[in-house]
Design a protein around this motif. Structure first.
Motif, PDB file in Angstrom:
ATOM      1  N   MET A 336      18.226  -4.316 -45.798  1.00  0.00           N
ATOM      2  CA  MET A 336      16.768  -4.387 -45.929  1.00  0.00           C
ATOM      3  C   MET A 336      16.270  -5.652 -45.236  1.00  0.00           C
ATOM      4  O   MET A 336      15.817  -6.611 -45.870  1.00  0.00           O
ATOM      5  CB  MET A 336      16.375  -4.358 -47.408  1.00  0.00           C
ATOM      6  CG  MET A 336      16.797  -3.079 -48.111  1.00  0.00           C
ATOM      7  SD  MET A 336      16.299  -3.036 -49.844  1.00  0.00           S
ATOM      8  CE  MET A 336      17.020  -1.486 -50.392  1.00  0.00           C
ATOM      9  N   ASN A 337      16.355  -5.644 -43.928  1.00  0.00           N
ATOM     10  CA  ASN A 337      16.082  -6.844 -43.147  1.00  0.00           C
ATOM     11  C   ASN A 337      14.618  -7.268 -43.204  1.00  0.00           C
ATOM     12  O   ASN A 337      14.312  -8.464 -43.216  1.00  0.00           O
ATOM     13  CB  ASN A 337      16.512  -6.626 -41.693  1.00  0.00           C
ATOM     14  CG  ASN A 337      18.010  -6.385 -41.576  1.00  0.00           C
ATOM     15  OD1 ASN A 337      18.798  -6.991 -42.304  1.00  0.00           O
ATOM     16  ND2 ASN A 337      18.418  -5.495 -40.694  1.00  0.00           N
ATOM     17  N   SER A 338      13.699  -6.306 -43.243  1.00  0.00           N
ATOM     18  CA  SER A 338      12.278  -6.661 -43.269  1.00  0.00           C
ATOM     19  C   SER A 338      11.911  -7.352 -44.585  1.00  0.00           C
ATOM     20  O   SER A 338      11.126  -8.305 -44.599  1.00  0.00           O
ATOM     21  CB  SER A 338      11.407  -5.419 -43.063  1.00  0.00           C
ATOM     22  OG  SER A 338      11.616  -4.468 -44.107  1.00  0.00           O
ATOM     23  N   ILE A 339      12.498  -6.878 -45.698  1.00  0.00           N
ATOM     24  CA  ILE A 339      12.236  -7.519 -46.990  1.00  0.00           C
ATOM     25  C   ILE A 339      12.885  -8.902 -47.012  1.00  0.00           C
ATOM     26  O   ILE A 339      12.305  -9.858 -47.542  1.00  0.00           O
ATOM     27  CB  ILE A 339      12.768  -6.657 -48.147  1.00  0.00           C
ATOM     28  CG1 ILE A 339      12.049  -5.312 -48.185  1.00  0.00           C
ATOM     29  CG2 ILE A 339      12.589  -7.390 -49.487  1.00  0.00           C
ATOM     30  CD1 ILE A 339      12.504  -4.394 -49.301  1.00  0.00           C
ATOM     31  N   LEU A 340      14.057  -9.016 -46.435  1.00  0.00           N
ATOM     32  CA  LEU A 340      14.738 -10.308 -46.361  1.00  0.00           C
ATOM     33  C   LEU A 340      13.896 -11.327 -45.611  1.00  0.00           C
ATOM     34  O   LEU A 340      13.738 -12.471 -46.055  1.00  0.00           O
ATOM     35  CB  LEU A 340      16.098 -10.140 -45.685  1.00  0.00           C
ATOM     36  CG  LEU A 340      16.925 -11.419 -45.482  1.00  0.00           C
ATOM     37  CD1 LEU A 340      17.198 -12.093 -46.824  1.00  0.00           C
ATOM     38  CD2 LEU A 340      18.225 -11.095 -44.765  1.00  0.00           C
ATOM     39  N   THR A 341      13.325 -10.913 -44.485  1.00  0.00           N
ATOM     40  CA  THR A 341      12.472 -11.807 -43.702  1.00  0.00           C
ATOM     41  C   THR A 341      11.250 -12.244 -44.501  1.00  0.00           C
ATOM     42  O   THR A 341      10.875 -13.421 -44.506  1.00  0.00           O
ATOM     43  CB  THR A 341      12.011 -11.099 -42.410  1.00  0.00           C
ATOM     44  OG1 THR A 341      13.157 -10.745 -41.644  1.00  0.00           O
ATOM     45  CG2 THR A 341      11.094 -12.014 -41.587  1.00  0.00           C
TER      46      THR A 341
END
Length: 348
Positions: A336-341
């Protein structure tokens, strides 16, 4: 004043799942057709389904940014075979619901494990439902020194609203606008601080919408029933339910009025006349209530949330302390890269 946010995890995850499904599944006509399109559901490179988790985590991040609660607890369902079936013998309870789809079933386990791993209290068991734990948490911790909120889309939770507890109900955009137009009590700033598509219910608003106060919601459902939960109620009496409950408050008082007639036709006619002239009830519910008395009382038991489950944890155990390192690890695990960012931006 500190805020304690109790989140109906089962409701939120289910809503997140169905709100983030491919159209090919949403419009499929058979279970077999849906299953053929399961590979189109958002998933990790190693095949873990994540569409519901992704949407729920995005929602939780937005809630955190807007609300910043000091205390948080999550409640989940584990099974439909709770005490309502095993102890009350209501094997029909929720029997009308379809089997949980496998991609959602897997994500329930994954989401519960993720929340525990990052330090969030999670309440669930084989004996009770998510709303029973929410009710017991409210019962133990609500008070004048704590703002308690219950976040859900389930109307059953109306019964928990009180002087110290508000319900944050997830509604459609149209419903939200209608409610804001009707009950613009808190002002624009307060609405902007709430999560998206959430309306805050007070006792007065519950009464205005449902016709009875929160503590009488189980009595109302005992008569109207709840098709979604398979609670039968008393057939043919739904329109008369709210006036009856508003007048008598309890099932015992309603049936006391009926039993005072002693089955005498003249007295029953007088009671029907009173209901018609004073409560606005056109079609008499008397016969139906007499015939279905046992089921009405069982329906009340089914609709009433348990408030006495032992909660060993203290309020301090609910304090929101996210293990940032573990959360980052979990977000990477589920890709979940977008949430991580977004999360990393908040931390800076």
């Amino acid at each position: 004043m500190p805020k304690f946010l109790i989140i109906d995890g089962s409701s939120m995850l289910s809503t997140s799942y169905y709100g983030n499904l491919p159209k090919s599944i949403l419009f499929a006509k058979t279970d077999e057709e849906k299953e053929r399109h399961y590979p189109e559901i958002l998933h990790t490179s190693d095949g873990k389904y994540t569409n519901a988790m992704f949407t729920m985590l995005r929602t939780l991040l937005a809630v955190y940014k807007k609300v910043k609660p000091e205390y948080v607890a999550f409640t989940f369902d584990m099974t439909r075979d709770t005490f309502r079936r095993t102890q009350l013998g209501a094997d029909f309870y929720k029997a009308n619901r379809k089997e949980t789809a496998q991609p959602l079933k897997e994500q329930f386990i994954q989401m519960e494990e993720l929340l525990k791993a990052i330090g969030c209290p999670v309440f669930m068991s084989q004996d009770y439902e998510a709303d029973d734990y929410a009710a017991s948490l409210v019962e133990k911790f609500q008070g004048p020194d704590l703002q308690t909120y219950v976040l859900t889309k389930d109307h059953d939770y109306f019964q928990l609203v009180s002087e110290y507890t508000r319900m944050w109900r997830v509604v459609t955009k149209d419903k939200l606008e209608n409610l804001k137009d009707a009950y613009g009590l808190f002002g624009k700033e307060a609405y902007e601080e709430l999560p998206s598509n959430v309306f805050e219910y007070t006792s007065e608003i519950v009464c205005s919408e449902e016709g009875v106060y929160p503590e009488q919601i189980p009595v109302l459902l005992a008569i109207t029933g709840d098709p979604g939960d398979g609670i039968p109620g008393c057939k043919g009496v739904s329109s008369a339910a709210a006036p009856l409950v508003a007048e008598y408050k309890t099932l015992d008082a309603i049936y006391e009025a009926i039993e005072d007639c002693q089955g005498v036709a003249k007295k029953e006619k007088e009671l029907n006349t009173f209901w018609k002239e004073n409560l606005g009830i056109g079609r008499s519910p008397l016969k139906a209530l007499k015939t279905n008395k046992e089921m009405v009382y069982l329906s009340e038991q089914l609709a009433t949330m348990k408030r006495d489950i032992e909660i060993k944890e203290s309020l301090e155990d609910m304090r929101l302390h996210i293990n940032a390192e573990e959360l980052i690890r979990q977000l990477k695990r589920y890709e979940m890269n977008s949430i991580l960012t977004e999360y990393e931006k908040i931390q800076k």
